[in-house]
Design an enzyme around this catalytic site. Structure first.
Site, PDB file in Angstrom:
ATOM      1  N   GLU A 305       4.369  25.618  24.772  1.00 15.88           N
ATOM      2  CA  GLU A 305       5.270  26.531  25.319  1.00 15.88           C
ATOM      3  C   GLU A 305       4.807  27.934  25.560  1.00 15.88           C
ATOM      4  O   GLU A 305       5.508  28.743  25.260  1.00 15.88           O
ATOM      5  CB  GLU A 305       6.719  26.525  24.472  1.00 15.88           C
ATOM      6  N   ASP A 379      13.088  17.189  21.413  1.00 13.48           N
ATOM      7  CA  ASP A 379      13.544  18.645  20.725  1.00 13.48           C
ATOM      8  C   ASP A 379      14.810  18.783  20.188  1.00 13.48           C
ATOM      9  O   ASP A 379      15.812  19.360  20.767  1.00 13.48           O
ATOM     10  CB  ASP A 379      12.846  19.495  22.061  1.00 13.48           C
ATOM     11  N   GLU A 407      21.088  24.447  17.452  1.00 17.66           N
ATOM     12  CA  GLU A 407      20.692  25.078  18.821  1.00 17.66           C
ATOM     13  C   GLU A 407      21.429  24.052  19.868  1.00 17.66           C
ATOM     14  O   GLU A 407      21.901  24.321  20.898  1.00 17.66           O
ATOM     15  CB  GLU A 407      19.368  24.983  19.058  1.00 17.66           C
TER      16      GLU A 407
END
Ligand code: BDP
Length: 718
Positions: A305, A379, A407
């Site tokens: 990323e 993820d 998250e």
């Protein structure tokens, strides 16, 4: 005026509760035991305690026992020096202690382990806590206090525990400006600006909380790292925290930005094979150890990323990790190198990339490198099958990375107890060495005989008064510690202990809250991503549903890449006929995942593109089953609301109202997920919403129009 003042005093004394239940105490609440039978029984015989020996940790133990016993037993306890004290705590080689120990107890006690046992003589109950090292003694002390908090019968207690995993570590995704990436409980608890001189009481309470659940390490900074933390001014601050944490057995680690030699070292390269670069890291590591002699090491996110890494110089992950490992080796430090990588050019299924990259590197890492792997291959999604790298690197310690911060699991507005999810992963069978080769045996090192083991959790702490935003999010921090210590414990047992310590020991409280907690994760999977769907959340902040998003800079950041809904059906084909991600698992597992009929339905759409009319186990079509699952998730949240309501008389007002309001939000969010997702998928399935499923309240356009520019936890650059 005088009258007014005394009226206020009276009001304050008699009407206001003695202390408001803010949640700050976490599970370390030492309020007087309510069970009078226990208090008048053998607990009443605990009159004194003696912590034999001296060290900073021994002092911590004395303080904890004074506070704990005084609070729980309702009378003042000061440390005594009498060898006849009702509670004796000390290292196993202290003569006062050793006389009570058998050979076999001594052999069984390992590093950081402890023994808590009754040493009753005649009619009087006495207790002993012992360990080989001070931190083990601290863990034993917390265990003893837990037994009191949870109202256990201590009469013939005999508990010997050793941790199953070496490095039990929190990963704070905290930035130097105090924002916290994917943090939903305020700002970072590290006040870098006021450090090193201002030592917030929170740092101590943080260390206490971690030690109480056996955590022994912390990474202070974000994996998307800022090299500045490695500069002298920041190392002073890091040292201040490390000094505070040391008596609690907590080692400090930092994230190391791969390009630090350029950014703060003035070099023009960070090539791991360049001698200026290796020298720079060697000097930097030396400097760190001058400040922090027991520094743990580095956590590194490289070539992922947008983060810099060895591949920028044509080098492999192993070459990058080994360079840092060599610098750390003389001091006993380790590198935790993350396997969360996916290429920006690679057109291959994202779920396959970490395995493809790391599996061939097995055996080429230095012994002080651990490869840190997320529980699943994408993820931290609401549910993922276990990552194929577990079991696939027999010659390299593979450590687990779980995400405690929610998250993708309701952030701080939803009650989602994560231990059942972590257990599903830990208990999964990789079959790499035949049946019974569970992920937890990979993680605890027993399957491949790893020389070092670890388990990491991305922290959910922040400056909110209750640390975690949602009062029940504390349970995830708690459960992570407990499972890191011993992955074989059950989610139910951990939940019950947490409820007793955090709320109370009333059977109704325990029954209602543990039921809510144990069903909460499955419910959230159902109302967000049932049957193996994944990555359907809003862009950037990841808040709420957005399965329609199709136009981001990379295809594998869009939900449509993952669900692939069309007129035929929905799901990502990772079977042999598709991306063949199934081939990364052992043949026994691959065979099951490859078959639409054999695969557990919870993973169906993760591995298969399935027709809308496919017949499910329930006899319903896939489309109807999907709709039922969404509704089922919503229904469970409504049931949780009722269960919470039912325990109102048993819960303090402050926490009762807080959770009540949050459950109202959770119900709305669950309905929103259901409605937005079903309206969207219906544009492909063209089938009606089945009976008993509440039809969407608003139009698809409405859900698509919702924007959340200030949703918490997002990195400004995302
Ligand atoms: C993703 C998060 C992102 C992290 C990344 C990681 O959205 O903020 O930087 O994981 O683990 O889940 O590196």
């Amino acid at each position: 005026m005088k009258y007014l003042f005394s009226t206020f005093l009276l009001f304050a004394l008699f009407i206001l509760p003695a202390s408001a239940e803010t949640g700050y105490e976490l599970w370390l609440r030492y309020h007087k035991i309510q069970n009078t039978e226990l208090l008048n029984g053998y607990l009443g015989q605990i009159k004194s305690f003696n912590v034999v020996g001296s060290s900073a940790t021994h002092d911590v133990i004395r303080n904890e026992l004074s506070a704990g016993l005084s609070g729980l037993l309702g009378q003042t306890f000061e440390p005594s020096t009498s060898s006849k004290a009702s509670l004796l705590a000390g290292l196993s080689d202290e003569p006062t202690i050793a006389q009570y120990l058998s050979e076999s107890e001594l052999t069984q006690l390992g590093k950081e382990g402890y023994l808590v046992k009754a040493i009753s003589q005649k009619e009087s109950s006495r207790f002993l806590i012992t360990a080989k090292d001070p931190v083990g003694l601290l863990y034993g002390t917390f265990h003893f206090l837990k037994l009191l908090q949870t109202n256990q019968n201590l009469a013939s207690i005999n508990i010997l525990e050793n941790p199953k995993v070496d490095i039990r570590i929190l990963n704070h995704w905290d930035n130097l400006d105090r924002t916290s990436e994917r943090g939903y409980a305020g700002f970072s608890i590290w006040n870098w600006h006021k450090l090193p001189d201002y030592l917030d009481q929170r740092y101590i309470d943080y260390a206490r909380a971690n030690a109480s659940i056996g955590l022994n390490a912390t990474v202070l900074t974000n994996v998307n790292a800022n090299a500045l933390v490695l500069t002298p001014a920041y190392l002073e601050k890091v040292k201040a925290l490390a000094d505070l944490f040391r008596p609690y057995g907590i080692k400090v680690y930092l994230t190391a930005r791969f390009s630090a030699p350029i950014e703060i070292g003035g070099l023009d390269t960070a090539d791991p094979l360049n001698s200026d670069v290796t020298n720079w890291w060697e000097e930097k590591v030396k400097e760190i150890y001058e400040h922090i002699p027991d520094f743990g090491g580095f956590l590194v996110k490289a070539n992922s990323e947008g983060q810099p890494g060895p591949q920028n110089y044509g080098r492999s992950h192993a070459e990058g990790a080994n360079m840092m490992a060599d610098a750390l080796k003389p001091f006993g430090g380790v590198v935790m190198w993350r396997a969360f990588v996916y290429s920006s050019e690679e057109p291959d299924d994202r779920a396959k990339q970490a395995y493809s990259e790391f599996n061939p590197l097995d055996g080429s890492f230095r012994p002080n490198v651990l490869v840190q792997v997320k529980n699943g291959a994408i993820d931290f999604q609401p549910r993922e099958p276990f990552h194929p790298l577990f079991g696939a690197m027999p010659k390299t310690p593979v450590m687990m990375e779980f995400q405690i911060t929610q998250e993708y699991l309701g952030q701080a507005t939803q009650l989602v107890y994560l231990a059942p999810m972590w257990k599903e992963c830990l208990d999964a069978d990789t079959y790499v060495n035949g049946q019974g080769s569970t992920v937890s045996k990979v993680v605890d090192g027993s399957l491949h005989d790893y020389s070092i083991t670890g388990i990491a959790g991305v922290a959910n702490t922040g400056t909110d008064i209750n640390w975690t935003g949602h009062p029940f999010a504390q349970a995830n921090w708690y459960a992570f510690g407990r499972l890191a210590w011993n992955p074989d414990q059950t989610a139910q047992q951990i939940a019950e202990d947490w409820i007793r310590m955090t709320f109370n020991n009333h059977p109704k409280t325990i029954a209602a809250l543990s039921d809510m907690m144990m069903n909460s994760w499955e419910a959230s999977v159902n109302y967000m991503t049932p049957l193996g769907l994944h990555h359907l959340m809003g862009t950037g902040h990841h808040y709420g549903p957005a399965p329609w998003v199709s136009n981001l800079s990379r295809a594998d950041w869009t939900p449509v890449y993952y669900h692939k809904a069309d007129a035929f059906g929905v799901g990502f084909d990772r079977s042999e006929n598709g991306s063949n991600a199934v081939s990364q698992y052992a043949p026994e597992v691959a065979k099951i995942f490859n078959s639409k009929d054999e695969i557990p339905e919870k993973f169906l759409l993760w591995f298969h593109h399935v027709g809308w009319d496919f017949e499910m186990n329930s006899g319903r079509t896939l489309w109807n089953e999907l709709a039922f699952r969404y509704q089922d998730g919503v229904n469970t949240v409504r049931k949780m609301q009722e269960q919470w309501q039912s325990v109102q008389p048993k819960i303090d007002d402050e926490r009762f109202k807080s959770v009540q309001m949050l459950l109202t939000i959770q119900e709305k969010e669950a309905v929103w997920w259901k409605d937005a997702s079903l309206s969207y998928f219906q544009t492909f399935s063209k089938r009606p919403i089945p009976d008993k499923v509440e039809p969407p309240k608003r139009s698809l356009e409405y859900y698509q129009s919702l924007k959340f520019p200030f949703a918490p936890g997002i990195r400004p650059s995302w």
